[in-house]
Design an enzyme around this catalytic site. Structure first.
Site, PDB file in Angstrom:
ATOM      1  N   ASP A 115      15.256   5.311  -5.686  1.00 35.26           N
ATOM      2  CA  ASP A 115      14.217   6.346  -5.633  1.00 35.26           C
ATOM      3  C   ASP A 115      14.771   7.627  -4.993  1.00 35.26           C
ATOM      4  O   ASP A 115      14.593   8.728  -5.521  1.00 35.26           O
ATOM      5  CB  ASP A 115      13.025   5.798  -4.833  1.00 35.26           C
ATOM      6  CG  ASP A 115      11.908   6.812  -4.681  1.00 35.26           C
ATOM      7  OD1 ASP A 115      11.129   6.978  -5.635  1.00 35.26           O
ATOM      8  OD2 ASP A 115      11.826   7.458  -3.609  1.00 35.26           O
ATOM      9  N   LYS A 120      15.478  11.452  -6.590  1.00 36.86           N
ATOM     10  CA  LYS A 120      15.008  12.685  -5.940  1.00 36.86           C
ATOM     11  C   LYS A 120      16.183  13.614  -5.629  1.00 36.86           C
ATOM     12  O   LYS A 120      16.078  14.835  -5.765  1.00 36.86           O
ATOM     13  CB  LYS A 120      14.243  12.336  -4.666  1.00 36.86           C
ATOM     14  CG  LYS A 120      12.900  11.661  -4.959  1.00 36.86           C
ATOM     15  CD  LYS A 120      12.336  10.998  -3.720  1.00 36.86           C
ATOM     16  CE  LYS A 120      10.962  10.404  -3.973  1.00 36.86           C
ATOM     17  NZ  LYS A 120      10.497   9.529  -2.897  1.00 36.86           N
TER      18      LYS A 120
HETATM   19  P1  NDP Z   1       0.744   2.050  -9.004  1.00 42.11           P
HETATM   20  O1  NDP Z   1       1.536   0.883  -9.426  1.00 42.11           O
HETATM   21  O2  NDP Z   1      -0.128   1.937  -7.821  1.00 42.11           O
HETATM   22  O3  NDP Z   1      -0.181   2.540 -10.203  1.00 42.11           O
HETATM   23  C1  NDP Z   1       0.275   2.613 -11.526  1.00 42.11           C
HETATM   24  C2  NDP Z   1      -0.922   2.830 -12.436  1.00 42.11           C
HETATM   25  O4  NDP Z   1      -0.443   3.027 -13.752  1.00 42.11           O
HETATM   26  C3  NDP Z   1      -1.877   1.638 -12.486  1.00 42.11           C
HETATM   27  O5  NDP Z   1      -3.197   2.084 -12.578  1.00 42.11           O
HETATM   28  C4  NDP Z   1      -1.460   0.932 -13.784  1.00 42.11           C
HETATM   29  O6  NDP Z   1      -2.541   0.274 -14.425  1.00 42.11           O
HETATM   30  C5  NDP Z   1      -1.083   2.102 -14.626  1.00 42.11           C
HETATM   31  N1  NDP Z   1      -0.108   1.764 -15.647  1.00 42.11           N
HETATM   32  C6  NDP Z   1       1.099   1.193 -15.484  1.00 42.11           C
HETATM   33  N2  NDP Z   1       1.707   1.041 -16.680  1.00 42.11           N
HETATM   34  C7  NDP Z   1       0.841   1.494 -17.607  1.00 42.11           C
HETATM   35  C8  NDP Z   1       0.879   1.604 -19.010  1.00 42.11           C
HETATM   36  N3  NDP Z   1       1.940   1.197 -19.718  1.00 42.11           N
HETATM   37  N4  NDP Z   1      -0.189   2.125 -19.647  1.00 42.11           N
HETATM   38  C9  NDP Z   1      -1.271   2.550 -18.946  1.00 42.11           C
HETATM   39  N5  NDP Z   1      -1.356   2.491 -17.597  1.00 42.11           N
HETATM   40  C10 NDP Z   1      -0.317   1.964 -16.948  1.00 42.11           C
HETATM   41  O7  NDP Z   1       1.794   3.247  -8.824  1.00 42.11           O
HETATM   42  P2  NDP Z   1       1.667   4.520  -7.890  1.00 42.11           P
HETATM   43  O8  NDP Z   1       0.349   5.151  -8.055  1.00 42.11           O
HETATM   44  O9  NDP Z   1       2.150   4.189  -6.534  1.00 42.11           O
HETATM   45  O10 NDP Z   1       2.817   5.460  -8.497  1.00 42.11           O
HETATM   46  C11 NDP Z   1       2.622   6.122  -9.714  1.00 42.11           C
HETATM   47  C12 NDP Z   1       3.733   7.141  -9.917  1.00 42.11           C
HETATM   48  O11 NDP Z   1       3.722   8.083  -8.848  1.00 42.11           O
HETATM   49  C13 NDP Z   1       5.145   6.555  -9.921  1.00 42.11           C
HETATM   50  O12 NDP Z   1       5.936   7.305 -10.799  1.00 42.11           O
HETATM   51  C14 NDP Z   1       5.620   6.772  -8.501  1.00 42.11           C
HETATM   52  O13 NDP Z   1       7.024   6.855  -8.390  1.00 42.11           O
HETATM   53  C15 NDP Z   1       4.988   8.108  -8.207  1.00 42.11           C
HETATM   54  N6  NDP Z   1       4.791   8.400  -6.804  1.00 42.11           N
HETATM   55  C16 NDP Z   1       4.191   7.473  -5.989  1.00 42.11           C
HETATM   56  C17 NDP Z   1       3.981   7.746  -4.671  1.00 42.11           C
HETATM   57  C18 NDP Z   1       3.364   6.763  -3.745  1.00 42.11           C
HETATM   58  O14 NDP Z   1       3.366   7.016  -2.535  1.00 42.11           O
HETATM   59  N7  NDP Z   1       2.821   5.656  -4.210  1.00 42.11           N
HETATM   60  C19 NDP Z   1       4.397   9.046  -4.092  1.00 42.11           C
HETATM   61  C20 NDP Z   1       5.010   9.942  -5.037  1.00 42.11           C
HETATM   62  C21 NDP Z   1       5.189   9.623  -6.341  1.00 42.11           C
HETATM   63  P3  NDP Z   1      -3.301  -0.980 -13.754  1.00 42.11           P
HETATM   64  O15 NDP Z   1      -4.057  -0.389 -12.598  1.00 42.11           O
HETATM   65  O16 NDP Z   1      -4.179  -1.476 -14.833  1.00 42.11           O
HETATM   66  O17 NDP Z   1      -2.216  -1.928 -13.325  1.00 42.11           O
HETATM   67  N1  HSE Z   2       8.178   4.998  -2.950  1.00 44.19           N
HETATM   68  C1  HSE Z   2       8.288   6.381  -2.654  1.00 44.19           C
HETATM   69  C2  HSE Z   2       8.651   6.562  -1.217  1.00 44.19           C
HETATM   70  C3  HSE Z   2       6.993   7.079  -2.972  1.00 44.19           C
HETATM   71  O1  HSE Z   2       8.537   5.598  -0.450  1.00 44.19           O
HETATM   72  O2  HSE Z   2       9.069   7.659  -0.829  1.00 44.19           O
HETATM   73  C4  HSE Z   2       7.062   8.578  -2.815  1.00 44.19           C
HETATM   74  O3  HSE Z   2       7.918   9.163  -3.741  1.00 44.19           O
END
Ligand code: NDP
Ligand code: HSE
Length: 427
Positions: free
Chosen positions: A200, A204
Protein backbone atom coordinates in the site's frame (compact mmCIF):
# COMPACT_ATOMS: atom_id res chain seq x y z
CA UNK A 1 -30.54 24.64 -11.82
CA UNK A 2 -29.60 21.13 -12.91
CA UNK A 3 -28.95 18.38 -10.38
CA UNK A 4 -25.66 16.48 -10.70
CA UNK A 5 -26.00 12.71 -10.42
CA UNK A 6 -23.47 10.66 -8.50
CA UNK A 7 -22.99 6.88 -8.62
CA UNK A 8 -21.15 5.31 -5.70
CA UNK A 9 -19.24 2.06 -6.28
CA UNK A 10 -18.67 0.45 -2.87
CA UNK A 11 -20.37 1.02 0.45
CA UNK A 12 -17.86 -0.35 2.97
CA UNK A 13 -15.66 1.59 5.38
CA UNK A 14 -15.15 4.55 3.05
CA UNK A 15 -18.31 4.33 0.93
CA UNK A 16 -20.68 4.29 3.89
CA UNK A 17 -19.07 7.47 5.21
CA UNK A 18 -19.28 9.05 1.77
CA UNK A 19 -23.05 8.46 1.92
CA UNK A 20 -23.20 9.77 5.50
CA UNK A 21 -21.33 13.02 4.78
CA UNK A 22 -23.01 13.59 1.41
CA UNK A 23 -26.30 13.53 3.30
CA UNK A 24 -25.12 15.50 6.32
CA UNK A 25 -23.35 18.19 4.26
CA UNK A 26 -25.87 18.31 1.40
CA UNK A 27 -26.68 22.02 1.80
CA UNK A 28 -23.01 23.03 1.96
CA UNK A 29 -22.14 20.82 -0.99
CA UNK A 30 -24.91 22.43 -3.05
CA UNK A 31 -23.71 25.90 -2.09
CA UNK A 32 -20.07 25.14 -2.89
CA UNK A 33 -20.78 23.40 -6.17
CA UNK A 34 -23.51 25.79 -7.25
CA UNK A 35 -25.98 22.94 -7.89
CA UNK A 36 -27.44 20.07 -5.91
CA UNK A 37 -25.84 16.62 -6.05
CA UNK A 38 -28.01 13.54 -5.92
CA UNK A 39 -26.88 10.04 -5.07
CA UNK A 40 -28.31 8.05 -7.98
CA UNK A 41 -27.13 4.54 -7.08
CA UNK A 42 -24.85 2.56 -4.78
CA UNK A 43 -23.19 -0.58 -6.14
CA UNK A 44 -22.08 -3.30 -3.72
CA UNK A 45 -20.97 -6.91 -4.00
CA UNK A 46 -23.35 -8.61 -1.58
CA UNK A 47 -27.10 -8.03 -1.60
CA UNK A 48 -29.07 -7.94 1.63
CA UNK A 49 -26.40 -6.70 4.07
CA UNK A 50 -27.57 -4.02 6.53
CA UNK A 51 -26.24 -0.66 5.30
CA UNK A 52 -27.28 1.99 7.79
CA UNK A 53 -27.73 5.39 6.16
CA UNK A 54 -27.73 4.04 2.60
CA UNK A 55 -31.21 4.37 1.04
CA UNK A 56 -32.24 0.78 0.27
CA UNK A 57 -33.83 1.61 -3.09
CA UNK A 58 -30.47 2.93 -4.37
CA UNK A 59 -28.45 -0.18 -3.54
CA UNK A 60 -27.67 -2.55 -6.42
CA UNK A 61 -25.30 -5.43 -7.11
CA UNK A 62 -25.22 -4.48 -10.79
CA UNK A 63 -22.30 -2.03 -10.90
CA UNK A 64 -22.04 -2.37 -14.69
CA UNK A 65 -25.60 -1.19 -15.24
CA UNK A 66 -25.03 1.74 -12.87
CA UNK A 67 -21.96 3.07 -14.70
CA UNK A 68 -23.64 2.50 -18.09
CA UNK A 69 -26.74 4.57 -17.31
CA UNK A 70 -25.53 7.55 -19.30
CA UNK A 71 -27.04 10.16 -16.96
CA UNK A 72 -24.35 9.86 -14.26
CA UNK A 73 -22.11 12.91 -13.85
CA UNK A 74 -19.61 11.52 -11.36
CA UNK A 75 -18.73 7.96 -10.39
CA UNK A 76 -17.07 7.57 -6.98
CA UNK A 77 -15.03 4.36 -6.91
CA UNK A 78 -14.36 2.97 -3.44
CA UNK A 79 -14.49 -0.77 -4.07
CA UNK A 80 -10.70 -1.27 -4.11
CA UNK A 81 -8.72 -3.82 -6.12
CA UNK A 82 -7.38 -3.27 -9.61
CA UNK A 83 -9.05 -5.16 -12.47
CA UNK A 84 -12.73 -4.75 -11.66
CA UNK A 85 -12.29 -1.15 -10.53
CA UNK A 86 -10.39 -0.29 -13.74
CA UNK A 87 -13.05 -1.86 -15.96
CA UNK A 88 -15.85 -0.01 -14.19
CA UNK A 89 -14.00 3.31 -14.37
CA UNK A 90 -13.21 2.85 -18.07
CA UNK A 91 -16.88 2.11 -18.71
CA UNK A 92 -17.85 5.17 -16.67
CA UNK A 93 -15.64 7.40 -18.87
CA UNK A 94 -17.12 5.83 -22.02
CA UNK A 95 -20.57 6.72 -20.73
CA UNK A 96 -19.73 10.35 -20.04
CA UNK A 97 -18.96 10.38 -16.32
CA UNK A 98 -16.01 11.84 -14.45
CA UNK A 99 -14.44 9.75 -11.70
CA UNK A 100 -13.28 10.22 -8.11
CA UNK A 101 -11.35 7.33 -6.57
CA UNK A 102 -9.56 6.49 -3.32
CA UNK A 103 -7.85 3.49 -4.87
CA UNK A 104 -4.06 3.84 -4.73
CA UNK A 105 -3.40 0.27 -5.89
CA UNK A 106 -5.36 1.00 -9.04
CA UNK A 107 -3.88 4.45 -9.69
CA UNK A 108 -0.31 3.23 -9.14
CA UNK A 109 -0.85 0.32 -11.52
CA UNK A 110 -3.07 1.90 -14.17
CA UNK A 111 -2.83 5.68 -13.66
CA UNK A 112 -1.42 6.40 -17.12
CA UNK A 113 -4.11 4.41 -18.97
CA UNK A 114 -6.89 5.85 -16.80
CA UNK A 115 -5.70 9.43 -17.31
CA UNK A 116 -5.48 8.84 -21.05
CA UNK A 117 -9.03 7.50 -21.08
CA UNK A 118 -10.29 10.42 -19.01
CA UNK A 119 -8.64 12.90 -21.39
CA UNK A 120 -10.02 11.08 -24.45
CA UNK A 121 -13.54 11.37 -23.06
CA UNK A 122 -13.22 14.94 -21.73
CA UNK A 123 -13.64 13.69 -18.17
CA UNK A 124 -11.90 14.23 -14.85
CA UNK A 125 -10.05 11.66 -12.76
CA UNK A 126 -9.34 12.82 -9.19
CA UNK A 127 -7.92 10.75 -6.32
CA UNK A 128 -6.75 12.95 -3.44
CA UNK A 129 -7.94 10.30 -0.94
CA UNK A 130 -5.64 7.68 -2.45
CA UNK A 131 -2.57 9.07 -0.63
CA UNK A 132 -2.58 9.87 3.09
CA UNK A 133 -6.37 9.77 3.62
CA UNK A 134 -7.67 13.15 4.75
CA UNK A 135 -4.33 14.94 4.35
CA UNK A 136 -4.35 17.30 1.36
CA UNK A 137 -1.17 16.36 -0.44
CA UNK A 138 -1.64 15.66 -4.14
CA UNK A 139 -3.39 18.95 -4.85
CA UNK A 140 -0.71 21.02 -3.03
CA UNK A 141 2.04 19.12 -4.84
CA UNK A 142 0.43 19.58 -8.24
CA UNK A 143 -0.97 23.09 -7.80
CA UNK A 144 0.48 25.05 -4.87
CA UNK A 145 4.05 23.84 -5.56
CA UNK A 146 3.76 23.93 -9.36
CA UNK A 147 6.21 26.85 -9.52
CA UNK A 148 8.75 25.25 -7.21
CA UNK A 149 11.06 22.26 -7.55
CA UNK A 150 10.49 19.42 -5.11
CA UNK A 151 13.68 17.52 -4.22
CA UNK A 152 12.58 15.08 -1.58
CA UNK A 153 9.47 13.66 0.02
CA UNK A 154 9.77 11.72 3.27
CA UNK A 155 6.66 10.48 4.98
CA UNK A 156 4.52 8.04 6.83
CA UNK A 157 1.79 7.14 4.36
CA UNK A 158 0.27 3.99 5.80
CA UNK A 159 -2.00 4.36 8.82
CA UNK A 160 -2.25 0.66 9.66
CA UNK A 161 1.49 0.10 10.04
CA UNK A 162 1.94 3.35 11.93
CA UNK A 163 -0.84 2.26 14.27
CA UNK A 164 0.82 -1.14 14.82
CA UNK A 165 4.33 0.25 15.36
CA UNK A 166 2.99 2.97 17.66
CA UNK A 167 1.14 0.38 19.77
CA UNK A 168 4.26 -1.83 19.91
CA UNK A 169 6.40 1.16 20.92
CA UNK A 170 4.11 2.87 23.41
CA UNK A 171 2.29 0.01 25.12
CA UNK A 172 4.37 -3.06 24.24
CA UNK A 173 1.36 -4.51 22.38
CA UNK A 174 2.17 -7.52 20.28
CA UNK A 175 1.99 -7.36 16.51
CA UNK A 176 -1.03 -9.64 15.86
CA UNK A 177 -3.14 -7.87 18.49
CA UNK A 178 -2.27 -4.42 17.09
CA UNK A 179 -3.09 -5.56 13.54
CA UNK A 180 -6.43 -6.92 14.74
CA UNK A 181 -7.27 -3.53 16.29
CA UNK A 182 -6.25 -1.63 13.14
CA UNK A 183 -8.47 -3.90 11.06
CA UNK A 184 -11.44 -3.49 13.42
CA UNK A 185 -11.04 0.30 13.20
CA UNK A 186 -11.33 0.16 9.38
CA UNK A 187 -7.73 1.25 8.70
CA UNK A 188 -6.42 -1.91 7.04
CA UNK A 189 -6.91 -2.92 3.42
CA UNK A 190 -9.31 -5.78 2.60
CA UNK A 191 -6.16 -7.94 2.61
CA UNK A 192 -3.94 -6.42 5.34
CA UNK A 193 -0.88 -8.01 3.72
CA UNK A 194 -1.01 -4.94 1.48
CA UNK A 195 -0.37 -2.79 4.56
CA UNK A 196 2.12 -4.82 6.56
CA UNK A 197 4.24 -5.88 3.57
CA UNK A 198 4.45 -2.30 2.32
CA UNK A 199 2.48 -2.73 -0.95
CA UNK A 200 0.00 0.00 0.00
CA UNK A 201 2.76 2.44 0.93
CA UNK A 202 4.68 1.53 -2.24
CA UNK A 203 1.64 2.35 -4.39
CA UNK A 204 1.35 5.69 -2.58
CA UNK A 205 5.10 6.34 -3.04
CA UNK A 206 4.77 5.70 -6.79
CA UNK A 207 1.88 8.20 -6.97
CA UNK A 208 3.73 10.73 -4.79
CA UNK A 209 6.88 10.52 -6.92
CA UNK A 210 4.73 11.22 -9.98
CA UNK A 211 3.27 14.34 -8.40
CA UNK A 212 6.52 15.51 -6.79
CA UNK A 213 8.82 15.11 -9.81
CA UNK A 214 6.34 14.94 -12.69
CA UNK A 215 7.75 11.60 -13.76
CA UNK A 216 6.30 8.11 -13.98
CA UNK A 217 7.50 5.70 -11.30
CA UNK A 218 6.02 2.24 -11.62
CA UNK A 219 5.08 0.51 -8.41
CA UNK A 220 7.51 -2.32 -9.28
CA UNK A 221 10.29 0.28 -9.28
CA UNK A 222 9.61 1.25 -5.68
CA UNK A 223 11.95 -0.62 -3.32
CA UNK A 224 9.63 -2.22 -0.75
CA UNK A 225 10.10 -3.73 2.68
CA UNK A 226 7.26 -4.15 5.17
CA UNK A 227 7.13 -4.34 8.93
CA UNK A 228 6.61 -8.07 9.42
CA UNK A 229 10.26 -8.62 10.37
CA UNK A 230 10.23 -5.92 13.07
CA UNK A 231 10.52 -7.53 16.49
CA UNK A 232 10.01 -6.20 19.99
CA UNK A 233 13.83 -6.37 20.33
CA UNK A 234 14.10 -3.92 17.39
CA UNK A 235 11.63 -1.62 19.15
CA UNK A 236 13.71 -1.83 22.35
CA UNK A 237 16.91 -1.13 20.40
CA UNK A 238 15.28 1.91 18.84
CA UNK A 239 14.20 3.17 22.25
CA UNK A 240 17.73 2.68 23.59
CA UNK A 241 19.02 4.73 20.65
CA UNK A 242 16.51 7.53 21.40
CA UNK A 243 14.54 6.69 18.27
CA UNK A 244 11.28 5.17 17.09
CA UNK A 245 10.69 2.79 14.19
CA UNK A 246 8.33 3.96 11.44
CA UNK A 247 7.45 2.58 8.04
CA UNK A 248 8.57 5.42 5.79
CA UNK A 249 8.17 6.26 2.14
CA UNK A 250 11.00 8.24 0.59
CA UNK A 251 10.97 9.76 -2.89
CA UNK A 252 14.02 11.78 -3.86
CA UNK A 253 15.95 13.13 -6.77
CA UNK A 254 19.30 11.50 -7.38
CA UNK A 255 22.51 13.54 -7.51
CA UNK A 256 22.37 15.86 -10.53
CA UNK A 257 18.59 15.72 -10.63
CA UNK A 258 18.31 13.49 -13.71
CA UNK A 259 17.09 10.47 -11.79
CA UNK A 260 14.72 9.72 -8.93
CA UNK A 261 14.23 6.89 -6.52
CA UNK A 262 11.34 5.76 -4.42
CA UNK A 263 11.44 3.36 -1.52
CA UNK A 264 9.38 2.07 1.37
CA UNK A 265 10.98 0.45 4.41
CA UNK A 266 11.07 0.59 8.18
CA UNK A 267 13.43 3.24 9.50
CA UNK A 268 14.70 4.43 12.84
CA UNK A 269 13.78 8.06 13.32
CA UNK A 270 15.26 10.15 16.15
CA UNK A 271 12.56 10.93 18.70
CA UNK A 272 12.96 14.71 18.21
CA UNK A 273 12.11 14.46 14.50
CA UNK A 274 8.57 15.56 13.51
CA UNK A 275 7.77 12.14 12.01
CA UNK A 276 8.58 10.44 15.32
CA UNK A 277 5.61 12.22 16.90
CA UNK A 278 3.10 10.82 14.40
CA UNK A 279 0.81 8.57 16.42
CA UNK A 280 -1.86 5.98 15.69
CA UNK A 281 -3.21 5.87 12.16
CA UNK A 282 -2.07 9.40 11.41
CA UNK A 283 0.13 10.11 8.41
CA UNK A 284 2.67 12.88 7.90
CA UNK A 285 4.69 13.87 4.88
CA UNK A 286 7.66 16.24 4.74
CA UNK A 287 8.19 17.87 1.38
CA UNK A 288 11.48 19.62 0.63
CA UNK A 289 11.41 22.13 -2.19
CA UNK A 290 13.94 24.64 -3.55
CA UNK A 291 12.01 27.81 -2.79
CA UNK A 292 9.52 26.76 -0.12
CA UNK A 293 12.04 24.87 2.01
CA UNK A 294 10.48 22.21 4.19
CA UNK A 295 6.72 21.74 4.40
CA UNK A 296 4.93 19.24 6.59
CA UNK A 297 1.50 17.75 5.91
CA UNK A 298 -0.03 15.89 8.83
CA UNK A 299 -3.42 14.36 9.65
CA UNK A 300 -5.60 11.25 9.74
CA UNK A 301 -4.29 8.86 7.10
CA UNK A 302 -6.92 6.14 7.22
CA UNK A 303 -10.47 5.44 8.34
CA UNK A 304 -13.87 5.95 6.79
CA UNK A 305 -14.72 9.51 7.78
CA UNK A 306 -11.34 11.17 7.05
CA UNK A 307 -11.12 9.43 3.68
CA UNK A 308 -14.71 10.35 2.85
CA UNK A 309 -13.80 14.00 3.54
CA UNK A 310 -11.06 13.86 0.90
CA UNK A 311 -13.36 12.04 -1.55
CA UNK A 312 -16.03 14.72 -1.16
CA UNK A 313 -13.44 17.47 -1.67
CA UNK A 314 -12.69 15.89 -5.04
CA UNK A 315 -16.39 15.51 -5.73
CA UNK A 316 -16.87 19.27 -5.29
CA UNK A 317 -13.95 20.05 -7.62
CA UNK A 318 -15.15 17.64 -10.31
CA UNK A 319 -18.76 18.88 -10.10
CA UNK A 320 -17.60 22.49 -10.42
CA UNK A 321 -15.56 21.58 -13.50
CA UNK A 322 -18.55 19.80 -14.94
CA UNK A 323 -20.85 22.77 -14.49
CA UNK A 324 -18.23 25.08 -16.02
CA UNK A 325 -17.81 22.69 -18.97
CA UNK A 326 -14.09 22.24 -18.29
CA UNK A 327 -11.81 19.54 -16.95
CA UNK A 328 -9.23 20.01 -14.22
CA UNK A 329 -5.53 19.19 -14.46
CA UNK A 330 -4.92 15.76 -15.94
CA UNK A 331 -1.98 13.42 -15.53
CA UNK A 332 0.73 15.01 -13.35
CA UNK A 333 3.49 13.36 -15.40
CA UNK A 334 5.46 15.57 -17.79
CA UNK A 335 9.08 14.36 -17.27
CA UNK A 336 10.92 11.18 -18.09
CA UNK A 337 13.46 10.73 -15.33
CA UNK A 338 15.32 7.47 -14.82
CA UNK A 339 14.46 5.54 -11.68
CA UNK A 340 17.65 4.61 -9.88
CA UNK A 341 17.92 1.24 -8.14
CA UNK A 342 18.03 0.86 -4.37
CA UNK A 343 21.70 -0.16 -4.59
CA UNK A 344 22.60 3.41 -5.62
CA UNK A 345 20.62 5.11 -2.86
CA UNK A 346 22.70 6.76 -0.17
CA UNK A 347 21.43 5.94 3.29
CA UNK A 348 22.48 5.04 6.83
CA UNK A 349 22.10 1.79 8.75
CA UNK A 350 21.56 0.87 12.37
CA UNK A 351 23.08 -2.56 13.07
CA UNK A 352 22.69 -4.90 16.01
CA UNK A 353 25.42 -7.56 16.30
CA UNK A 354 26.25 -10.35 18.74
CA UNK A 355 30.01 -10.92 18.79
CA UNK A 356 32.42 -13.13 20.68
CA UNK A 357 34.20 -11.60 23.67
CA UNK A 358 37.60 -11.87 21.97
CA UNK A 359 39.79 -8.72 22.11
CA UNK A 360 39.89 -8.38 18.33
CA UNK A 361 36.10 -8.75 17.78
CA UNK A 362 35.51 -5.02 17.66
CA UNK A 363 38.47 -4.48 15.34
CA UNK A 364 37.12 -7.12 12.97
CA UNK A 365 33.70 -5.44 12.78
CA UNK A 366 35.31 -2.05 12.09
CA UNK A 367 37.59 -3.61 9.47
CA UNK A 368 34.71 -5.33 7.64
CA UNK A 369 32.71 -2.11 7.54
CA UNK A 370 35.78 -0.12 6.47
CA UNK A 371 36.56 -2.56 3.67
CA UNK A 372 33.11 -1.85 2.22
CA UNK A 373 33.51 1.92 2.48
CA UNK A 374 31.20 2.19 5.49
CA UNK A 375 32.31 4.31 8.43
CA UNK A 376 30.97 4.11 11.95
CA UNK A 377 29.04 7.08 13.35
CA UNK A 378 28.27 5.69 16.83
CA UNK A 379 29.03 2.43 18.55
CA UNK A 380 28.00 0.99 21.89
CA UNK A 381 28.87 -2.34 23.39
CA UNK A 382 27.69 -4.29 26.40
CA UNK A 383 28.43 -7.71 27.83
CA UNK A 384 25.82 -10.35 27.30
CA UNK A 385 25.50 -14.09 26.90
CA UNK A 386 29.23 -14.90 26.88
CA UNK A 387 30.04 -12.25 24.30
CA UNK A 388 29.24 -8.68 23.36
CA UNK A 389 26.08 -7.08 22.16
CA UNK A 390 27.10 -4.36 19.72
CA UNK A 391 25.00 -1.50 18.39
CA UNK A 392 26.43 0.41 15.45
CA UNK A 393 25.05 3.34 13.51
CA UNK A 394 26.84 4.05 10.25
CA UNK A 395 27.55 7.22 8.35
CA UNK A 396 26.01 7.60 4.90
CA UNK A 397 26.99 5.09 2.24
CA UNK A 398 25.32 3.54 -0.77
CA UNK A 399 22.83 0.82 0.00
CA UNK A 400 24.96 -1.54 -2.10
CA UNK A 401 27.98 -0.94 0.17
CA UNK A 402 25.93 -1.18 3.34
CA UNK A 403 24.22 -4.41 2.37
CA UNK A 404 27.51 -5.95 1.16
CA UNK A 405 29.03 -5.03 4.53
CA UNK A 406 26.13 -6.71 6.35
CA UNK A 407 26.58 -9.85 4.23
CA UNK A 408 30.27 -9.91 5.12
CA UNK A 409 29.53 -9.36 8.81
CA UNK A 410 27.25 -12.40 8.81
CA UNK A 411 30.25 -14.61 8.00
CA UNK A 412 32.91 -12.75 10.01
CA UNK A 413 34.85 -14.88 12.51
CA UNK A 414 33.80 -12.99 15.62
CA UNK A 415 30.21 -12.14 14.64
CA UNK A 416 27.89 -14.77 16.05
CA UNK A 417 24.73 -13.14 14.73
CA UNK A 418 23.53 -9.97 13.01
CA UNK A 419 20.48 -9.30 15.18
CA UNK A 420 19.05 -6.27 13.44
CA UNK A 421 19.50 -4.16 10.33
CA UNK A 422 17.33 -1.06 10.05
CA UNK A 423 17.90 2.05 7.98
CA UNK A 424 18.11 5.42 9.69
CA UNK A 425 16.18 8.45 8.41
CA UNK A 426 15.58 11.96 9.63
CA UNK A 427 19.06 12.74 10.93
P1 NDP B 1 -14.22 -2.11 2.18
O1 NDP B 1 -13.75 -3.49 1.96
O2 NDP B 1 -14.65 -1.71 3.53
O3 NDP B 1 -15.43 -1.79 1.20
C1 NDP B 1 -15.44 -2.18 -0.15
C2 NDP B 1 -16.84 -1.97 -0.70
O4 NDP B 1 -16.80 -2.25 -2.09
C3 NDP B 1 -17.88 -2.90 -0.09
O5 NDP B 1 -19.10 -2.23 0.06
C4 NDP B 1 -18.00 -4.01 -1.14
O6 NDP B 1 -19.30 -4.58 -1.20
C5 NDP B 1 -17.80 -3.23 -2.39
N1 NDP B 1 -17.27 -4.03 -3.48
C6 NDP B 1 -16.15 -4.78 -3.48
N2 NDP B 1 -15.99 -5.38 -4.68
C7 NDP B 1 -17.06 -5.03 -5.42
C8 NDP B 1 -17.48 -5.32 -6.73
N3 NDP B 1 -16.77 -6.12 -7.54
N4 NDP B 1 -18.64 -4.78 -7.18
C9 NDP B 1 -19.37 -3.96 -6.38
N5 NDP B 1 -19.00 -3.62 -5.12
C10 NDP B 1 -17.87 -4.16 -4.66
O7 NDP B 1 -13.04 -1.16 1.65
P2 NDP B 1 -12.70 0.32 2.11
O8 NDP B 1 -13.92 1.14 2.12
O9 NDP B 1 -11.84 0.28 3.30
O10 NDP B 1 -11.72 0.79 0.93
C11 NDP B 1 -12.24 1.11 -0.33
C12 NDP B 1 -11.15 1.78 -1.16
O11 NDP B 1 -10.70 2.96 -0.51
C13 NDP B 1 -9.90 0.93 -1.37
O12 NDP B 1 -9.37 1.22 -2.63
C14 NDP B 1 -8.96 1.43 -0.30
O13 NDP B 1 -7.59 1.24 -0.62
C15 NDP B 1 -9.30 2.89 -0.30
N6 NDP B 1 -8.98 3.60 0.93
C16 NDP B 1 -9.37 3.08 2.14
C17 NDP B 1 -9.10 3.74 3.29
C18 NDP B 1 -9.48 3.21 4.63
O14 NDP B 1 -9.04 3.78 5.63
N7 NDP B 1 -10.27 2.15 4.72
C19 NDP B 1 -8.37 5.03 3.27
C20 NDP B 1 -8.01 5.48 1.95
C21 NDP B 1 -8.32 4.79 0.83
P3 NDP B 1 -19.93 -5.41 0.03
O15 NDP B 1 -20.19 -4.37 1.09
O16 NDP B 1 -21.17 -5.98 -0.53
O17 NDP B 1 -18.88 -6.41 0.42
N1 HSE C 1 -4.91 0.75 4.57
C1 HSE C 1 -4.55 2.11 4.35
C2 HSE C 1 -3.71 2.60 5.48
C3 HSE C 1 -5.79 2.95 4.20
O1 HSE C 1 -3.67 1.93 6.52
O2 HSE C 1 -3.07 3.64 5.35
C4 HSE C 1 -5.50 4.38 3.82
O3 HSE C 1 -4.94 4.49 2.56
Amino acid sequence: MRTLKVALLGCGTVGSDVVRYMTRHAADLTARIGAPVELAGIAVRQAGLPRPGAPEHLVTTDADALVRRGDIDVVIEVIGGVDRARDLIMTAFEHGASVVSANKALIAAEGAALHAAAAAHGADLYYEAAVAGAVPLLRPLRESLAGDRVNRVLGIVNGTTNFILDRMHSSGADYPQALKEATALGYAEADPTADVEGHDAAAKAAILAGFAFGTRVRVEEVHREGITAITSADIDNAKAAGSVIKLVAVCERGAGGSSVNARVHPAMIPSGHPLAAVRGAFNAVLVEADAAGQLMFHGPGAGGAPTAGAVLGDLVAVCRNRLAGVTGPGDAVHNRLAVSPMADVVTRYHLGLDTTDQPDALAEVAAVLGRHGVSIATLSRRHGDGGFSLTVSTHHATDASLSAAVRALRTADHVRCVTSVIRIEGT
